[in-house]
Design a protein around this motif. Structure first.
Motif, PDB file in Angstrom:
ATOM      1  N   GLU A 107       0.700  -1.252   0.104  1.00 14.64           N
ATOM      2  CA  GLU A 107      -0.014  -0.027  -0.007  1.00 14.64           C
ATOM      3  C   GLU A 107       0.811   1.140   0.103  1.00 14.64           C
ATOM      4  OE1 GLU A 107      -2.956   2.220   3.141  1.00 14.64           O
ATOM      5  OE2 GLU A 107      -3.066   0.190   3.094  1.00 14.64           O
ATOM      6  N   LEU A 108       1.912   1.372   0.980  1.00 12.81           N
ATOM      7  CA  LEU A 108       2.851   2.442   0.940  1.00 12.81           C
ATOM      8  C   LEU A 108       3.929   2.602  -0.344  1.00 12.81           C
ATOM      9  CD1 LEU A 108       3.650   2.742   4.652  1.00 12.81           C
ATOM     10  CD2 LEU A 108       1.833   4.171   3.547  1.00 12.81           C
ATOM     11  N   GLN A 135       2.891   1.792  -3.218  1.00 10.14           N
ATOM     12  CA  GLN A 135       2.329   2.621  -4.273  1.00 10.14           C
ATOM     13  C   GLN A 135       2.466   4.356  -4.351  1.00 10.14           C
ATOM     14  OE1 GLN A 135      -1.662   1.214  -4.179  1.00 10.14           O
ATOM     15  NE2 GLN A 135      -0.980  -0.756  -5.112  1.00 10.14           N
ATOM     16  N   ARG A 136       2.696   4.634  -2.792  1.00 10.20           N
ATOM     17  CA  ARG A 136       2.984   6.068  -2.792  1.00 10.20           C
ATOM     18  C   ARG A 136       4.564   6.603  -2.658  1.00 10.20           C
ATOM     19  NH1 ARG A 136      -0.737   6.592   2.546  1.00 10.20           N
ATOM     20  NH2 ARG A 136       0.249   8.677   2.558  1.00 10.20           N
ATOM     21  N   ASN A 137       5.435   5.353  -3.227  1.00 19.51           N
ATOM     22  CA  ASN A 137       6.790   5.553  -3.483  1.00 19.51           C
ATOM     23  C   ASN A 137       7.695   5.772  -1.857  1.00 19.51           C
ATOM     24  OD1 ASN A 137       6.943   5.505  -5.971  1.00 19.51           O
ATOM     25  ND2 ASN A 137       6.421   7.751  -6.124  1.00 19.51           N
ATOM     26  N   ILE A 138       6.786   4.784  -1.021  1.00 24.88           N
ATOM     27  CA  ILE A 138       7.493   4.798   0.332  1.00 24.88           C
ATOM     28  C   ILE A 138       7.873   3.189   0.549  1.00 24.88           C
ATOM     29  CG2 ILE A 138       6.974   5.139   2.779  1.00 24.88           C
ATOM     30  CD1 ILE A 138       5.074   7.244   1.635  1.00 24.88           C
ATOM     31  N   GLU A 147       2.818   9.553  10.249  1.00 29.12           N
ATOM     32  CA  GLU A 147       2.059   9.361   8.851  1.00 29.12           C
ATOM     33  C   GLU A 147       2.036   8.164   8.262  1.00 29.12           C
ATOM     34  OE1 GLU A 147       2.081  12.009   4.907  1.00 29.12           O
ATOM     35  OE2 GLU A 147       3.517  12.491   6.231  1.00 29.12           O
ATOM     36  N   TYR A 148       3.035   7.236   8.202  1.00 29.45           N
ATOM     37  CA  TYR A 148       3.115   6.195   7.630  1.00 29.45           C
ATOM     38  C   TYR A 148       3.109   4.730   8.303  1.00 29.45           C
ATOM     39  CZ  TYR A 148       4.465   9.508   3.832  1.00 29.45           C
ATOM     40  OH  TYR A 148       4.519  10.587   3.304  1.00 29.45           O
TER      41      TYR A 148
END
Length: 197
Positions: free
Chosen positions: A26-27, A29-32, A55-56
């Motif tokens: 999931e993270l 996909q947000r480049n994390i 936040e993450y």
């Protein structure tokens, strides 16, 4: 470049790691790039600073309250542990410990007790004590000893190097070339006989 030849390979490996849940898909996909275990180790390492991952965060509230097995039960509180700077003296210019000072003293004593080293060879770069030089002559003869001292001197000069132990190196070279201790004809020993022949 050693393990992956192109960016596509790296991306494929990271995607696969997310697919098998080593990273949070999931993270990602947000480049994390993160995971639950990465965050646990981070919190364990930074517990005294009371760092937060907000936040993450992949951890649940109970993970924060229960703590971690690797963290001591009675953690040291930085606020409670006071250090008096004036009483704690640190000599930045000389951080030598008592043990290293003792080792240095022993080394200096050994050096004082060792015989002085003399320079030999045409380049004056072969260091031997007088005793080592005469022992080489006794073991291999004057001519051979001088020949190998000169070889070592020229080798050191050509390589722009120094030998850590000239005596050992010369003896190793002699042994490698088939010379044995005492296996030589001593011209000096028989000079009288030869001259009166």
């Amino acid at each position: 470049n050693r393990w992956a030849r192109d960016k596509k390979t790296v991306k494929d490996v990271i995607s696969y790691l997310a697919k098998i849940n080593l990273f949070s898909a999931e993270l990602m996909q947000r480049n994390i790039l993160t995971s639950r275990s990465i965050q646990e180790r981070y919190l364990a390492a930074t517990e005294r600073r009371q760092s937060k991952i907000e936040e993450y965060c992949l951890l649940e509230k109970k993970d924060f309250q229960e703590g971690f097995e690797s963290v001591p039960i009675n953690p040291v509180s930085v606020a409670e542990t006071q250090v008096n700077v004036t009483e704690t003296q640190v000599n930045a210019s000389n951080n030598a410990t008592k043990e290293s000072k003792e080792n240095e003293i022993k080394l200096n004593e050994r050096r004082r007790n060792e015989p002085p080293l003399l320079r030999f060879g045409s380049k004056q770069n072969i260091l031997l004590s007088d005793e080592q030089y005469h022992q080489l002559i006794k073991d291999f003869g004057q001519e051979t000893a001088d020949l190998y001292i000169e070889k070592a001197s020229l080798w050191c000069d050509s390589k722009k190097r120094e030998l850590a132990n000239c005596d050992n190196t010369i003896r190793l070279w002699l042994q490698k070339d088939g010379y044995k201790i005492g296996d030589y004809f001593d011209v000096e020993k028989y000079k009288f006989v030869i001259n009166n022949f």
